[in-house]
Design a protein around this motif. Structure first.
Motif, PDB file in Angstrom:
ATOM      1  N   LEU A 373      29.152  -4.760 -33.923  1.00 14.55           N
ATOM      2  CA  LEU A 373      29.475  -6.195 -33.988  1.00 14.55           C
ATOM      3  C   LEU A 373      30.869  -6.463 -34.558  1.00 14.55           C
ATOM      4  O   LEU A 373      31.592  -7.326 -34.040  1.00 14.55           O
ATOM      5  CB  LEU A 373      28.422  -6.944 -34.796  1.00 14.55           C
ATOM      6  N   PRO A 374      31.302  -5.767 -35.640  1.00 21.64           N
ATOM      7  CA  PRO A 374      32.664  -6.017 -36.139  1.00 21.64           C
ATOM      8  C   PRO A 374      33.734  -5.749 -35.081  1.00 21.64           C
ATOM      9  O   PRO A 374      34.706  -6.498 -34.972  1.00 21.64           O
ATOM     10  CB  PRO A 374      32.779  -5.061 -37.331  1.00 21.64           C
ATOM     11  N   VAL A 375      33.527  -4.677 -34.298  1.00 23.30           N
ATOM     12  CA  VAL A 375      34.495  -4.369 -33.242  1.00 23.30           C
ATOM     13  C   VAL A 375      34.471  -5.456 -32.176  1.00 23.30           C
ATOM     14  O   VAL A 375      35.516  -5.880 -31.670  1.00 23.30           O
ATOM     15  CB  VAL A 375      34.184  -2.995 -32.624  1.00 23.30           C
ATOM     16  N   LEU A 376      33.274  -5.955 -31.838  1.00 22.42           N
ATOM     17  CA  LEU A 376      33.158  -7.020 -30.847  1.00 22.42           C
ATOM     18  C   LEU A 376      33.890  -8.274 -31.309  1.00 22.42           C
ATOM     19  O   LEU A 376      34.610  -8.908 -30.521  1.00 22.42           O
ATOM     20  CB  LEU A 376      31.690  -7.341 -30.591  1.00 22.42           C
ATOM     21  N   ARG A 377      33.715  -8.651 -32.568  1.00 25.34           N
ATOM     22  CA  ARG A 377      34.381  -9.849 -33.079  1.00 25.34           C
ATOM     23  C   ARG A 377      35.897  -9.725 -32.950  1.00 25.34           C
ATOM     24  O   ARG A 377      36.589 -10.661 -32.544  1.00 25.34           O
ATOM     25  CB  ARG A 377      33.975 -10.081 -34.533  1.00 25.34           C
ATOM     26  N   GLN A 378      36.422  -8.553 -33.292  1.00 28.28           N
ATOM     27  CA  GLN A 378      37.866  -8.358 -33.204  1.00 28.28           C
ATOM     28  C   GLN A 378      38.338  -8.351 -31.764  1.00 28.28           C
ATOM     29  O   GLN A 378      39.392  -8.911 -31.434  1.00 28.28           O
ATOM     30  CB  GLN A 378      38.267  -7.047 -33.894  1.00 28.28           C
ATOM     31  N   ARG A 379      37.534  -7.758 -30.862  1.00 26.57           N
ATOM     32  CA  ARG A 379      37.922  -7.722 -29.453  1.00 26.57           C
ATOM     33  C   ARG A 379      37.963  -9.132 -28.868  1.00 26.57           C
ATOM     34  O   ARG A 379      38.813  -9.437 -28.024  1.00 26.57           O
ATOM     35  CB  ARG A 379      36.929  -6.851 -28.668  1.00 26.57           C
ATOM     36  N   LEU A 380      37.041  -9.998 -29.309  1.00 28.56           N
ATOM     37  CA  LEU A 380      37.050 -11.374 -28.822  1.00 28.56           C
ATOM     38  C   LEU A 380      38.347 -12.076 -29.197  1.00 28.56           C
ATOM     39  O   LEU A 380      38.941 -12.787 -28.379  1.00 28.56           O
ATOM     40  CB  LEU A 380      35.851 -12.141 -29.384  1.00 28.56           C
ATOM     41  N   LEU A 381      38.787 -11.887 -30.442  1.00 26.67           N
ATOM     42  CA  LEU A 381      40.042 -12.506 -30.872  1.00 26.67           C
ATOM     43  C   LEU A 381      41.231 -11.934 -30.097  1.00 26.67           C
ATOM     44  O   LEU A 381      42.145 -12.666 -29.726  1.00 26.67           O
ATOM     45  CB  LEU A 381      40.238 -12.291 -32.369  1.00 26.67           C
ATOM     46  N   ASP A 382      41.195 -10.619 -29.859  1.00 27.45           N
ATOM     47  CA  ASP A 382      42.287  -9.988 -29.109  1.00 27.45           C
ATOM     48  C   ASP A 382      42.351 -10.508 -27.672  1.00 27.45           C
ATOM     49  O   ASP A 382      43.447 -10.712 -27.120  1.00 27.45           O
ATOM     50  CB  ASP A 382      42.112  -8.467 -29.093  1.00 27.45           C
ATOM     51  N   LEU A 383      41.170 -10.740 -27.082  1.00 23.37           N
ATOM     52  CA  LEU A 383      41.121 -11.178 -25.685  1.00 23.37           C
ATOM     53  C   LEU A 383      41.856 -12.498 -25.469  1.00 23.37           C
ATOM     54  O   LEU A 383      42.494 -12.702 -24.444  1.00 23.37           O
ATOM     55  CB  LEU A 383      39.668 -11.334 -25.233  1.00 23.37           C
ATOM     56  N   VAL A 384      41.720 -13.404 -26.439  1.00 20.68           N
ATOM     57  CA  VAL A 384      42.330 -14.727 -26.277  1.00 20.68           C
ATOM     58  C   VAL A 384      43.692 -14.824 -26.945  1.00 20.68           C
ATOM     59  O   VAL A 384      44.274 -15.910 -27.040  1.00 20.68           O
ATOM     60  CB  VAL A 384      41.394 -15.826 -26.816  1.00 20.68           C
ATOM     61  N   GLY A 385      44.226 -13.699 -27.432  1.00 18.81           N
ATOM     62  CA  GLY A 385      45.589 -13.698 -27.942  1.00 18.81           C
ATOM     63  C   GLY A 385      45.749 -14.117 -29.387  1.00 18.81           C
ATOM     64  O   GLY A 385      46.857 -14.468 -29.807  1.00 18.81           O
ATOM     65  N   TRP A 386      44.664 -14.052 -30.177  1.00 23.87           N
ATOM     66  CA  TRP A 386      44.785 -14.416 -31.585  1.00 23.87           C
ATOM     67  C   TRP A 386      45.501 -13.309 -32.343  1.00 23.87           C
ATOM     68  O   TRP A 386      45.174 -12.127 -32.211  1.00 23.87           O
ATOM     69  CB  TRP A 386      43.414 -14.663 -32.196  1.00 23.87           C
TER      70      TRP A 386
END
Length: 464
Positions: A373-386
């Motif tokens: 889950l921690p990796v998923l949360r970070q990947r979500l932010l990366d996907l949208v350019g955060w």
């Protein structure tokens, strides 16, 4: 008869319900007579005065702190009176009614304020520009600490300063180009000596930098809409519950348990994520009528997504037809989604899988144990350019600001073409620069259609 924005206005400025303190606020020209009539005395400017407000029979409605802010030294730039009373709804309504009754004799034009009208007057009276006025609402609505801090920076003028800097540079270049139009025989040498190409290139780079920061600010305000999609019983509802840290969706081993959309907003690194759980996607012929309606609603949500989590089941990779069903969903996603919407492939139930592995670009996790889950949360932010860690210096922004800056960027790209020696067209160059300046002016409100103002301020609360 006074114009709509010139008539004095009044409203309860605190949130509905009971509270320790409530405020009745008035704003408009020439309030001194009303101040005298309501308070029974003149008030010293910007000094709190404790006094009773009486009804028509002389009885005390409440003892209040009264503050008078003469124009232009007030929030709205007009005369402002604030009555700070005990925060009971009945008390505030009585004070409001008393002010309206007194105004019939001394200030008959007084009327109830519309949503956002106090802040709109601050904008119209040049106390705030439009970006700062929007930041007032954003500060009130902020759902995270990072959003609140960024909105405060925008209210202080950080975003407006960036826009003004771009506008000043653009105006300087416009002056150079339009002056050159008067001397066509010397236009090339004149522009080269003034380094017009260098100025335009630096301006393009500045716009790109501000646009990137504005996108970050818009993410803080708007958040990210993430839709979880996949076959029935892949664990979509379990993943929503795991991300939210609460049992929001019903979870059973039965396929098709989720029949409708379930949504929850969570926060990751201060960014709001609006996570949407949807009905499982499969062959329409295998579903009943209710499930088909749920799948139709799922595709509606997918069309509106900023990102899609395509959830797979690691324990079912060996089942006949499972891979083909996933491939059919992937094909439909490709047809449905805009090209800029990312799809993240997530393989659930890694805790129960025996030897099955995800692909190198895919993400294994267990919604049951929380692994991954921690990796998923970070990947979500990366996907949208955060850009993690950059929130401290951000200002709050809105999607309309992003669109305006993209428009500026497009006009400057066209201007670059018209400035090339082989295709030099100064009249077209000047027009592109003018249009770019207009787009910048719409952000801060120097050039803003009235209908846009109506949309912006109608979203405010009544007393602001």
């Amino acid at each position: 008869m006074l114009a709509q924005h010139e008539a004095p206005i009044i409203a309860i400025a605190t949130a509905p319900g009971r509270g320790a303190v409530g405020i009745v606020r008035l704003s408009g020209p020439r309030l001194a007579s009303l101040v005298q009539a309501v308070c029974g005395r003149a008030l010293r400017p910007r000094e709190a005065t404790y006094l009773p407000v009486r009804d028509a029979e002389g009885g005390v409605i409440d003892h209040v702190l009264a503050l008078h802010f003469p124009a232009p030294h007030s929030y709205t730039g007009e005369d402002v009176l604030e009555l700070q009373a005990h925060g009971g709804p009945v008390v505030l309504q009585l004070l409001l009614a008393r002010c309206m009754a007194v105004a019939q004799q001394v200030l008959p034009a007084l009327r109830l304020a519309q949503p956002g009208e106090f802040t709109q007057r601050a904008y119209l009276n040049h106390k705030l520009d439009l970006a700062q006025a929007e930041a007032v609402a954003d500060l009130i609505d902020a759902s995270t600490e990072a959003a609140a801090r960024s909105a405060s920076r925008s209210l202080e003028g950080a975003f407006s300063q960036e826009i003004h800097s771009l506008r000043d540079a653009l105006i300087h270049l416009r002056m150079l180009v339009e002056a050159t139009l008067d001397f066509p025989e010397e236009e090339i040498d004149f522009l080269q000596q003034a380094d017009a190409q260098g100025q335009l290139t630096r301006l393009c780079e500045q716009v790109q930098t501000v646009l990137q920061r504005t996108r970050q600010g818009a993410l803080l305000r708007e958040g990210i809409r993430v839709v979880i999609a996949g076959q029935p019983n892949a664990g979509k509802s379990s993943l929503l519950n795991a991300l939210a840290g609460a049992e929001l969706a019903i979870v059973t081993p039965l396929a098709g348990t989720t029949r409708d959309v379930v949504q929850q907003t969570i926060q990751i690194d201060g960014v709001p994520l609006h996570v949407v759980d949807t009905a499982g996607l499969r062959d329409q012929a295998q579903a009943d009528e209710v499930e088909r309606i749920g799948m139709a609603r799922a595709w509606e949500q997918i069309e509106r997504a900023d990102a899609v989590l395509f959830l797979h089941d690691l324990t079912r990779t060996h089942e006949p037809g499972y891979a083909q069903a996933d491939a059919d969903i992937a094909e439909n996603l490709q047809r449905t989604l805009a090209s800029h919407v990312p799809v993240l492939h997530v393989w659930n139930k890694s805790d129960a899988a025996s030897g099955e592995t995800a692909g190198p670009d895919d993400l294994p996790l267990s919604a049951k144990t929380g692994a991954g889950l921690p990796v998923l949360r970070q990947r979500l932010l990366d996907l949208v350019g955060w850009q993690g860690g950059a929130a401290e210096g951000l200002f709050m922004a809105r999607e309309r600001h992003v669109q305006a800056l993209r428009e500026v960027q497009a006009h400057l790209d066209h201007a670059q073409t018209h400035l090339q020696p082989e295709s030099l067209a100064l009249d077209l160059l000047a027009e592109e620069l003018r249009l770019g300046q207009n787009a910048l002016n719409r952000i801060t409100g120097e050039f803003t259609p009235d209908d846009l103002l109506g949309v912006i301020f109608s979203s405010f609360c009544i007393g602001k």
